[in-house]
Motif scaffolding. Structure first.
Motif, PDB file in Angstrom:
ATOM      1  N   UNK A 164      32.041 -54.218  71.882  1.00  0.00           N
ATOM      2  CA  UNK A 164      32.211 -54.316  70.426  1.00  0.00           C
ATOM      3  C   UNK A 164      30.935 -54.818  69.763  1.00  0.00           C
ATOM      4  N   UNK A 165      30.256 -55.769  70.382  1.00  0.00           N
ATOM      5  CA  UNK A 165      29.012 -56.297  69.830  1.00  0.00           C
ATOM      6  C   UNK A 165      27.910 -55.243  69.850  1.00  0.00           C
ATOM      7  N   UNK A 166      27.836 -54.471  70.912  1.00  0.00           N
ATOM      8  CA  UNK A 166      26.843 -53.391  71.010  1.00  0.00           C
ATOM      9  C   UNK A 166      27.075 -52.364  69.916  1.00  0.00           C
ATOM     10  N   UNK A 167      28.325 -52.004  69.687  1.00  0.00           N
ATOM     11  CA  UNK A 167      28.659 -51.051  68.629  1.00  0.00           C
ATOM     12  C   UNK A 167      28.221 -51.585  67.264  1.00  0.00           C
ATOM     13  N   UNK A 168      28.507 -52.847  66.996  1.00  0.00           N
ATOM     14  CA  UNK A 168      28.121 -53.445  65.715  1.00  0.00           C
ATOM     15  C   UNK A 168      26.610 -53.528  65.565  1.00  0.00           C
ATOM     16  N   UNK A 169      25.927 -53.958  66.606  1.00  0.00           N
ATOM     17  CA  UNK A 169      24.469 -54.106  66.546  1.00  0.00           C
ATOM     18  C   UNK A 169      23.766 -52.759  66.400  1.00  0.00           C
ATOM     19  N   UNK A 170      24.330 -51.711  66.964  1.00  0.00           N
ATOM     20  CA  UNK A 170      23.700 -50.392  66.881  1.00  0.00           C
ATOM     21  C   UNK A 170      23.592 -49.918  65.433  1.00  0.00           C
ATOM     22  N   UNK A 171      24.483 -50.391  64.577  1.00  0.00           N
ATOM     23  CA  UNK A 171      24.453 -50.009  63.161  1.00  0.00           C
ATOM     24  C   UNK A 171      23.308 -50.676  62.403  1.00  0.00           C
ATOM     25  N   UNK A 172      22.690 -51.686  62.996  1.00  0.00           N
ATOM     26  CA  UNK A 172      21.599 -52.409  62.341  1.00  0.00           C
ATOM     27  C   UNK A 172      20.238 -51.760  62.567  1.00  0.00           C
ATOM     28  N   UNK A 228      33.835 -63.955  70.538  1.00  0.00           N
ATOM     29  CA  UNK A 228      32.614 -64.502  71.117  1.00  0.00           C
ATOM     30  C   UNK A 228      31.478 -64.360  70.111  1.00  0.00           C
ATOM     31  N   UNK A 229      30.626 -65.359  70.045  1.00  0.00           N
ATOM     32  CA  UNK A 229      29.498 -65.355  69.109  1.00  0.00           C
ATOM     33  C   UNK A 229      28.317 -64.596  69.711  1.00  0.00           C
ATOM     34  N   UNK A 230      27.763 -63.685  68.929  1.00  0.00           N
ATOM     35  CA  UNK A 230      26.578 -62.903  69.302  1.00  0.00           C
ATOM     36  C   UNK A 230      25.558 -63.032  68.183  1.00  0.00           C
ATOM     37  N   UNK A 236      16.120 -53.851  67.539  1.00  0.00           N
ATOM     38  CA  UNK A 236      17.154 -54.878  67.463  1.00  0.00           C
ATOM     39  C   UNK A 236      17.453 -55.366  68.871  1.00  0.00           C
ATOM     40  N   UNK A 237      17.476 -56.683  69.062  1.00  0.00           N
ATOM     41  CA  UNK A 237      17.877 -57.281  70.338  1.00  0.00           C
ATOM     42  C   UNK A 237      19.196 -58.013  70.129  1.00  0.00           C
ATOM     43  N   UNK A 238      20.152 -57.738  71.011  1.00  0.00           N
ATOM     44  CA  UNK A 238      21.456 -58.385  70.942  1.00  0.00           C
ATOM     45  C   UNK A 238      21.557 -59.434  72.038  1.00  0.00           C
ATOM     46  N   UNK A 239      21.934 -60.640  71.638  1.00  0.00           N
ATOM     47  CA  UNK A 239      22.073 -61.757  72.563  1.00  0.00           C
ATOM     48  C   UNK A 239      23.451 -62.391  72.405  1.00  0.00           C
ATOM     49  N   UNK A 240      23.964 -62.917  73.502  1.00  0.00           N
ATOM     50  CA  UNK A 240      25.184 -63.719  73.487  1.00  0.00           C
ATOM     51  C   UNK A 240      24.787 -65.063  74.068  1.00  0.00           C
ATOM     52  N   UNK A 241      24.685 -66.067  73.173  1.00  0.00           N
ATOM     53  CA  UNK A 241      24.146 -67.376  73.534  1.00  0.00           C
ATOM     54  C   UNK A 241      22.738 -67.172  74.097  1.00  0.00           C
ATOM     55  N   UNK A 242      22.450 -67.612  75.309  1.00  0.00           N
ATOM     56  CA  UNK A 242      21.133 -67.442  75.903  1.00  0.00           C
ATOM     57  C   UNK A 242      21.013 -66.214  76.788  1.00  0.00           C
ATOM     58  N   UNK A 243      22.003 -65.328  76.727  1.00  0.00           N
ATOM     59  CA  UNK A 243      22.043 -64.142  77.600  1.00  0.00           C
ATOM     60  C   UNK A 243      21.676 -62.885  76.815  1.00  0.00           C
ATOM     61  N   UNK A 244      20.579 -62.219  77.213  1.00  0.00           N
ATOM     62  CA  UNK A 244      20.248 -60.959  76.555  1.00  0.00           C
ATOM     63  C   UNK A 244      21.263 -59.887  76.959  1.00  0.00           C
ATOM     64  N   UNK A 297      32.486 -61.061  67.991  1.00  0.00           N
ATOM     65  CA  UNK A 297      33.050 -59.823  68.521  1.00  0.00           C
ATOM     66  C   UNK A 297      33.916 -60.136  69.736  1.00  0.00           C
ATOM     67  N   UNK A 298      34.835 -59.251  70.041  1.00  0.00           N
ATOM     68  CA  UNK A 298      35.764 -59.450  71.153  1.00  0.00           C
ATOM     69  C   UNK A 298      35.056 -59.418  72.502  1.00  0.00           C
ATOM     70  N   UNK A 299      34.038 -58.554  72.642  1.00  0.00           N
ATOM     71  CA  UNK A 299      33.350 -58.407  73.927  1.00  0.00           C
ATOM     72  C   UNK A 299      31.999 -57.731  73.711  1.00  0.00           C
ATOM     73  N   UNK A 300      31.263 -57.518  74.807  1.00  0.00           N
ATOM     74  CA  UNK A 300      29.933 -56.902  74.724  1.00  0.00           C
ATOM     75  C   UNK A 300      29.994 -55.521  74.077  1.00  0.00           C
TER      76      UNK A 300
END
Length: 64
Positions: free
Chosen positions: A28-36, A2-4, A42-50, A23-26
């Protein structure tokens, strides 16, 4: 996969950069974004969904 998008947030809550990730799911995306998180929020979004916001100053994570 899934694109984030992880938006790096500068002063006045304006985006100063974006990191696109697949990322496979939220979780995994949260883990990746936390490193930034460094001196900027940092705000993480999946398409138009915060998904989550990380606040650099407090090192806190807030689910949207």
């Amino acid at each position: 996969m899934t694109a984030y998008q992880a938006y790096i947030v500068g002063s006045h809550s304006r985006s100063i950069g974006v990191v696109r990730m697949d990322c496979a799911d939220d979780d995994a995306a949260i883990e990746s974004a936390s490193r930034l998180v460094d001196n900027h929020d940092v705000e993480l979004w999946q398409m138009g969904r915060p998904v989550v916001r990380f606040e650099a100053a407090s090192k806190q994570m807030f689910r949207k």
